[in-house]
Design a protein around this motif. Sequence first.
Motif, PDB file in Angstrom:
ATOM      1  N   PRO A 123       6.619  -5.134   2.160  1.00 62.24           N
ATOM      2  CA  PRO A 123       6.279  -3.495   3.199  1.00 62.24           C
ATOM      3  C   PRO A 123       5.716  -3.697   3.872  1.00 62.24           C
ATOM      4  CG  PRO A 123       6.386  -3.579   0.855  1.00 62.24           C
ATOM      5  CD  PRO A 123       5.836  -4.694   0.853  1.00 62.24           C
ATOM      6  N   LEU A 124       5.932  -2.323   4.813  1.00 62.94           N
ATOM      7  CA  LEU A 124       5.289  -2.040   6.066  1.00 62.94           C
ATOM      8  C   LEU A 124       4.331  -3.615   7.551  1.00 62.94           C
ATOM      9  CD1 LEU A 124       2.637   0.213   4.742  1.00 62.94           C
ATOM     10  CD2 LEU A 124       4.837   0.881   5.081  1.00 62.94           C
ATOM     11  N   GLY A 125       5.307  -4.271   6.982  1.00 54.93           N
ATOM     12  CA  GLY A 125       5.295  -4.836   7.806  1.00 54.93           C
ATOM     13  C   GLY A 125       5.895  -5.636   8.659  1.00 54.93           C
ATOM     14  N   ALA A 126       6.155  -4.575   9.434  1.00 59.19           N
ATOM     15  CA  ALA A 126       7.896  -4.970  10.653  1.00 59.19           C
ATOM     16  C   ALA A 126       7.489  -5.076  11.458  1.00 59.19           C
ATOM     17  CB  ALA A 126       8.556  -3.758  10.724  1.00 59.19           C
ATOM     18  N   ASP A 134      -6.618  -4.123   7.157  1.00 59.24           N
ATOM     19  CA  ASP A 134      -7.568  -2.333   8.021  1.00 59.24           C
ATOM     20  C   ASP A 134      -6.480  -2.449   8.841  1.00 59.24           C
ATOM     21  OD1 ASP A 134     -10.233  -3.197   6.471  1.00 59.24           O
ATOM     22  OD2 ASP A 134     -10.442  -4.390   8.446  1.00 59.24           O
ATOM     23  N   LYS A 135      -6.261  -3.533   9.590  1.00 55.61           N
ATOM     24  CA  LYS A 135      -4.294  -2.436   9.887  1.00 55.61           C
ATOM     25  C   LYS A 135      -4.067  -1.434   9.617  1.00 55.61           C
ATOM     26  CE  LYS A 135      -4.943  -5.316  13.935  1.00 55.61           C
ATOM     27  NZ  LYS A 135      -4.666  -4.098  15.172  1.00 55.61           N
ATOM     28  N   VAL A 136      -3.013  -1.509   8.592  1.00 54.96           N
ATOM     29  CA  VAL A 136      -2.056  -1.068   7.137  1.00 54.96           C
ATOM     30  C   VAL A 136      -3.034   0.204   6.976  1.00 54.96           C
ATOM     31  CG1 VAL A 136      -2.486  -1.975   5.203  1.00 54.96           C
ATOM     32  CG2 VAL A 136      -0.366  -0.677   5.986  1.00 54.96           C
ATOM     33  N   ARG A 137      -4.297   0.963   7.113  1.00 53.23           N
ATOM     34  CA  ARG A 137      -4.789   1.491   6.334  1.00 53.23           C
ATOM     35  C   ARG A 137      -4.962   2.163   7.296  1.00 53.23           C
ATOM     36  NH1 ARG A 137      -8.606  -2.405   3.103  1.00 53.23           N
ATOM     37  NH2 ARG A 137      -8.216  -1.561   1.098  1.00 53.23           N
ATOM     38  N   THR A 138      -5.719   1.786   8.695  1.00 56.53           N
ATOM     39  CA  THR A 138      -5.827   2.404  10.133  1.00 56.53           C
ATOM     40  C   THR A 138      -4.622   2.974  10.396  1.00 56.53           C
ATOM     41  OG1 THR A 138      -7.611   0.904  10.743  1.00 56.53           O
ATOM     42  CG2 THR A 138      -6.975   2.634  12.559  1.00 56.53           C
ATOM     43  N   THR A 139      -3.551   2.404  10.408  1.00 51.26           N
ATOM     44  CA  THR A 139      -2.515   3.397  11.301  1.00 51.26           C
ATOM     45  C   THR A 139      -1.645   4.313   9.875  1.00 51.26           C
ATOM     46  OG1 THR A 139      -1.885   0.728  11.870  1.00 51.26           O
ATOM     47  CG2 THR A 139       0.365   2.461  12.294  1.00 51.26           C
ATOM     48  N   SER A 140      -1.006   3.639   8.819  1.00 52.57           N
ATOM     49  CA  SER A 140      -0.481   4.098   7.606  1.00 52.57           C
ATOM     50  C   SER A 140      -1.226   4.864   6.632  1.00 52.57           C
ATOM     51  CB  SER A 140       0.688   3.567   7.454  1.00 52.57           C
ATOM     52  OG  SER A 140       1.883   3.066   8.606  1.00 52.57           O
ATOM     53  N   GLY A 141      -2.300   5.094   7.238  1.00 50.28           N
ATOM     54  CA  GLY A 141      -3.235   5.099   4.841  1.00 50.28           C
ATOM     55  C   GLY A 141      -3.380   6.724   4.794  1.00 50.28           C
ATOM     56  N   HIS A 142      -2.899   7.089   5.920  1.00 55.18           N
ATOM     57  CA  HIS A 142      -2.495   8.655   6.025  1.00 55.18           C
ATOM     58  C   HIS A 142      -1.778   9.066   5.739  1.00 55.18           C
ATOM     59  CE1 HIS A 142      -7.290   9.049   5.141  1.00 55.18           C
ATOM     60  NE2 HIS A 142      -7.163   8.194   6.108  1.00 55.18           N
ATOM     61  N   PRO A 174       2.778   9.608   5.441  1.00 57.06           N
ATOM     62  CA  PRO A 174       4.115   9.870   4.576  1.00 57.06           C
ATOM     63  C   PRO A 174       4.118   8.697   3.792  1.00 57.06           C
ATOM     64  CG  PRO A 174       4.914   9.884   7.029  1.00 57.06           C
ATOM     65  CD  PRO A 174       3.312  10.486   6.635  1.00 57.06           C
ATOM     66  N   TYR A 175       3.488   7.639   4.333  1.00 50.05           N
ATOM     67  CA  TYR A 175       2.951   6.275   4.200  1.00 50.05           C
ATOM     68  C   TYR A 175       1.646   5.660   3.478  1.00 50.05           C
ATOM     69  CZ  TYR A 175       7.594   5.799   7.012  1.00 50.05           C
ATOM     70  OH  TYR A 175       8.552   6.608   7.784  1.00 50.05           O
ATOM     71  N   ALA A 176       1.422   6.587   2.818  1.00 52.93           N
ATOM     72  CA  ALA A 176       0.016   6.791   2.442  1.00 52.93           C
ATOM     73  C   ALA A 176       0.020   5.779   1.195  1.00 52.93           C
ATOM     74  CB  ALA A 176      -0.755   7.899   2.214  1.00 52.93           C
ATOM     75  N   GLY A 177       1.043   6.178   0.198  1.00 58.35           N
ATOM     76  CA  GLY A 177       0.835   5.312  -1.182  1.00 58.35           C
ATOM     77  C   GLY A 177       1.349   4.160  -0.512  1.00 58.35           C
ATOM     78  N   GLN A 178       2.719   3.384   0.237  1.00 55.78           N
ATOM     79  CA  GLN A 178       2.599   2.778  -0.073  1.00 55.78           C
ATOM     80  C   GLN A 178       1.356   1.534   0.889  1.00 55.78           C
ATOM     81  OE1 GLN A 178       6.089   1.128   1.472  1.00 55.78           O
ATOM     82  NE2 GLN A 178       7.271   3.573   1.595  1.00 55.78           N
ATOM     83  N   ALA A 179       0.855   2.769   2.111  1.00 55.70           N
ATOM     84  CA  ALA A 179       0.659   1.503   2.712  1.00 55.70           C
ATOM     85  C   ALA A 179      -1.331   1.108   2.383  1.00 55.70           C
ATOM     86  CB  ALA A 179      -0.963   2.298   4.003  1.00 55.70           C
ATOM     87  N   ASN A 180      -1.664   2.100   0.315  1.00 55.14           N
ATOM     88  CA  ASN A 180      -2.822   1.726   0.011  1.00 55.14           C
ATOM     89  C   ASN A 180      -2.344   0.877  -0.876  1.00 55.14           C
ATOM     90  OD1 ASN A 180      -4.903   3.543   1.516  1.00 55.14           O
ATOM     91  ND2 ASN A 180      -3.485   5.300   0.642  1.00 55.14           N
ATOM     92  N   ALA A 181      -1.904   0.962  -1.516  1.00 51.57           N
ATOM     93  CA  ALA A 181      -1.059   0.028  -2.534  1.00 51.57           C
ATOM     94  C   ALA A 181      -0.869  -1.729  -1.526  1.00 51.57           C
ATOM     95  CB  ALA A 181       0.390  -0.533  -3.502  1.00 51.57           C
TER      96      ALA A 181
END
Length: 278
Positions: free
Chosen positions: A141-144, A189-197, A199-206
């Motif tokens: 997830p989130l690694g496109a 760090d990349k995923v938190r910065t980009t998508s941590g807030h 619509p994708y926050a739930g996925q990003a933090n997991a």
Amino acid sequence: MDTKVALVTGGSSGIGEATALRLHSAGFIVYAAARRTERMTALAAAGVHTIALDVTDDASVTDAVDAILAAHGRIDVLVNNAGYGSYGALEEVPLTEAQAQLDVNLLGLARLTQLTIPIMRARRSGVIINISSVGGRFATPLGAWYHASKHAVEGLSDAIRLELKPFGIDVVIIEPGSIQTEWGAIAADKVRTTSGHGPYAGQANAVAKTLDASSRPGYRMASQPEVVAQAVVKAATARRPRTRYAVGIGAKPLIRLSRVLPDRLFDALIKRGFGVPA
């Protein structure tokens, strides 16, 4: 005069550092290359040559290859290891970051390989070892953009394996599973910065939680960099190396499952592993 010369990119830590040391122990003249040469003092103390190389800078790549040729006249093994993981929702990742991901993981690898091929072709021997990932065979997830780069490395490697075999050059892909290095923390760090807030926050933090865990000592689902280094040496010294080496905890079973399970069932398995709701 018969001692073989190996060049390892991304040599300042993790897989690259372990690989440089293992190749040195196996009797190779080893050049560990990285942007931050100050992080390679331990390698230099162990007898590994260190050299500055930024795979995204053509002049830097050319200068490094020329310096090795001037000293030894050959490069027998190229280990394309430099890379990082850019994670974030496709909707939210700027295309400048997507370009940076491809520049490092794919185009930098390709440029260094371009410069090395004529050297190996002239000797009618050589091994090009590209460090891919199980993520070159399936996605998380989130690694496109990360997975796009690694799938591309797999395709590029398969193609050049065909075209270089007549010249005595072997092309090998190493596909590590989760490895305990700083890679996981950087990707987190990349995923938190980009998508941590948003619509994708739930996925990003997991996803970030799982990636972070892989960098911590004792994480049972991550292997040590040494398992990759061992595979590299095996490929570099084999008379007829395998085309692919899947290494580390879970790598082979996951690749096998990705082939046999229906896509949606495998998707659910991967999401569960990352703590993302199915």
